[in-house]
Write a protein that holds these residues in place. Structure first.
Motif, mmCIF file in Angstrom:
data_model
loop_
_atom_site.group_PDB
_atom_site.id
_atom_site.type_symbol
_atom_site.label_atom_id
_atom_site.label_comp_id
_atom_site.label_asym_id
_atom_site.label_seq_id
_atom_site.Cartn_x
_atom_site.Cartn_y
_atom_site.Cartn_z
ATOM 1 N N GLY A 185 -7.626 -8.882 4.516
ATOM 2 C CA GLY A 185 -8.912 -8.197 4.360
ATOM 3 C C GLY A 185 -8.743 -6.762 3.917
ATOM 4 N N ILE A 186 -7.747 -6.081 4.462
ATOM 5 C CA ILE A 186 -7.432 -4.715 4.017
ATOM 6 C C ILE A 186 -7.026 -4.751 2.551
ATOM 7 N N TRP A 187 -6.136 -5.688 2.222
ATOM 8 C CA TRP A 187 -5.674 -5.822 0.838
ATOM 9 C C TRP A 187 -6.868 -6.006 -0.098
ATOM 10 N N ARG A 188 -7.756 -6.936 0.242
ATOM 11 C CA ARG A 188 -8.904 -7.233 -0.627
ATOM 12 C C ARG A 188 -9.794 -5.996 -0.788
ATOM 13 N N SER A 189 -10.058 -5.288 0.299
ATOM 14 C CA SER A 189 -10.879 -4.081 0.233
ATOM 15 C C SER A 189 -10.254 -3.053 -0.709
ATOM 16 N N ALA A 190 -8.957 -2.859 -0.583
ATOM 17 C CA ALA A 190 -8.253 -1.886 -1.419
ATOM 18 C C ALA A 190 -8.255 -2.313 -2.885
ATOM 19 N N ASP B 259 7.146 -3.091 -1.571
ATOM 20 C CA ASP B 259 6.506 -4.187 -2.302
ATOM 21 C C ASP B 259 4.998 -4.154 -2.155
ATOM 22 N N MET B 260 4.516 -3.596 -1.045
ATOM 23 C CA MET B 260 3.068 -3.544 -0.797
ATOM 24 C C MET B 260 2.757 -2.269 -0.027
ATOM 25 N N LEU B 261 1.711 -1.585 -0.439
ATOM 26 C CA LEU B 261 1.140 -0.500 0.347
ATOM 27 C C LEU B 261 -0.350 -0.508 0.029
ATOM 28 N N PHE B 262 -1.136 -0.876 1.021
ATOM 29 C CA PHE B 262 -2.582 -0.982 0.826
ATOM 30 C C PHE B 262 -3.299 -0.336 1.995
ATOM 31 N N VAL B 263 -4.380 0.371 1.674
ATOM 32 C CA VAL B 263 -5.205 1.053 2.661
ATOM 33 C C VAL B 263 -6.632 0.567 2.478
ATOM 34 N N HIS B 264 -7.277 0.218 3.582
ATOM 35 C CA HIS B 264 -8.672 -0.222 3.518
ATOM 36 C C HIS B 264 -9.488 0.854 2.798
ATOM 37 N N ASP B 265 -10.410 0.423 1.966
ATOM 38 C CA ASP B 265 -11.204 1.372 1.186
ATOM 39 C C ASP B 265 -11.911 2.400 2.072
ATOM 40 N N ASP B 266 -12.347 2.007 3.260
ATOM 41 C CA ASP B 266 -13.026 2.945 4.159
ATOM 42 C C ASP B 266 -12.099 4.038 4.679
ATOM 43 N N ALA B 267 -10.787 3.827 4.606
ATOM 44 C CA ALA B 267 -9.820 4.797 5.130
ATOM 45 C C ALA B 267 -9.074 5.544 4.027
ATOM 46 N N ARG B 268 -9.363 5.238 2.778
ATOM 47 C CA ARG B 268 -8.661 5.920 1.670
ATOM 48 C C ARG B 268 -8.933 7.410 1.698
ATOM 49 N N GLY B 269 -7.912 8.192 1.341
ATOM 50 C CA GLY B 269 -8.042 9.639 1.268
ATOM 51 C C GLY B 269 -8.027 10.325 2.627
ATOM 52 N N ARG B 270 -7.609 9.600 3.666
ATOM 53 C CA ARG B 270 -7.648 10.170 5.015
ATOM 54 C C ARG B 270 -6.269 10.200 5.689
ATOM 55 N N GLY B 271 -5.201 10.117 4.892
ATOM 56 C CA GLY B 271 -3.851 10.273 5.421
ATOM 57 C C GLY B 271 -3.128 9.001 5.785
ATOM 58 N N VAL B 272 -3.761 7.852 5.602
ATOM 59 C CA VAL B 272 -3.141 6.581 5.985
ATOM 60 C C VAL B 272 -1.960 6.257 5.074
ATOM 61 N N GLY B 273 -2.156 6.343 3.774
ATOM 62 C CA GLY B 273 -1.059 6.075 2.830
ATOM 63 C C GLY B 273 0.097 7.042 3.027
ATOM 64 N N ARG B 274 -0.200 8.317 3.235
ATOM 65 C CA ARG B 274 0.853 9.308 3.477
ATOM 66 C C ARG B 274 1.630 8.981 4.747
ATOM 67 N N THR C 26 11.680 3.110 -3.749
ATOM 68 C CA THR C 26 11.243 2.658 -5.073
ATOM 69 C C THR C 26 10.008 1.792 -4.887
ATOM 70 N N LEU C 27 9.250 1.660 -5.968
ATOM 71 C CA LEU C 27 8.059 0.812 -5.955
ATOM 72 C C LEU C 27 7.625 0.541 -7.376
ATOM 73 N N ASP C 28 6.746 -0.428 -7.519
ATOM 74 C CA ASP C 28 6.079 -0.730 -8.778
ATOM 75 C C ASP C 28 4.591 -0.579 -8.536
ATOM 76 N N VAL C 29 3.905 0.028 -9.492
ATOM 77 C CA VAL C 29 2.464 0.222 -9.362
ATOM 78 C C VAL C 29 1.806 -0.262 -10.646
ATOM 79 N N SER D 207 -5.458 5.827 -9.891
ATOM 80 C CA SER D 207 -5.524 6.524 -8.603
ATOM 81 C C SER D 207 -4.234 6.310 -7.808
ATOM 82 N N ALA D 208 -3.688 5.099 -7.827
ATOM 83 C CA ALA D 208 -2.429 4.847 -7.123
ATOM 84 C C ALA D 208 -1.281 5.586 -7.800
ATOM 85 N N ARG D 209 -1.236 5.559 -9.113
ATOM 86 C CA ARG D 209 -0.176 6.287 -9.823
ATOM 87 C C ARG D 209 -0.239 7.765 -9.481
ATOM 88 N N GLY D 210 -1.431 8.334 -9.437
ATOM 89 C CA GLY D 210 -1.596 9.738 -9.085
ATOM 90 C C GLY D 210 -1.183 10.018 -7.654
#
Length: 153
Positions: free
Chosen positions: A23-28, A80-95, A109-112, A118-121
């Protein structure tokens, strides 16, 4: 900008948690992968549930009440995967997820998806540099990937 969240990173509890992570993946993905059709999203979601989550070292970013906010899946030092729920994006979860991974692997390393600026940035802002490109994704589908690497600080 939304306020930061208090984020803890813990191991995934396993298959019982996979539907919530999907569900997090789908939201992201719906929020950031405009280049995918609904059929593409459905295709990849099935792979997330039956292949990717079961085969990876998955850790989950949670709030203080243990509600999942995002997750990271590693294969050694490769994200291989890094996903943040859309409601939590920009709030430090990915960092927080990247910091957790960097504590364990000084080189990451990763592939994007090339079509996800936005992910590349985000990764560039976290010190990742482009090292190459593939014209297709890991399944041979026509979604170009940018390969990135970040060395120890």
């Amino acid at each position: 900008m939304p306020s930061s969240l208090t984020v803890l990173v813990r191991p995934s509890t396993g298959a019982d948690e996979h539907p919530a992570l999907a569900g997090i993946w789908r939201s992201a993905v719906v929020a950031t992968h405009a280049f995918l059709t609904r059929e593409d999203v459905d295709h990849y979601e099935a792979r997330i549930l039956d292949s990717y989550l079961p085969r990876h070292d998955v850790h989950v970013a949670v709030d203080p009440d243990d509600r999942p906010l995002g997750f990271i899946g590693l294969d050694g030092h490769h994200i291989d995967m890094l996903f943040v729920h859309d409601d939590a994006r920009g709030r430090g979860v990915g960092r927080a997820l990247l910091a957790w991974a960097a504590e364990r692997h000084p080189v990451l390393t990763l592939d994007v998806n090339e079509q996800n600026p936005s992910a590349r940035g985000f990764y560039a802002a976290q010190g990742f540099e482009e090292t190459g490109r593939s014209p297709v994704d890991g399944q041979g589908r026509p979604f170009p990937l940018v390969h990135m690497r970040r060395a120890a600080a």
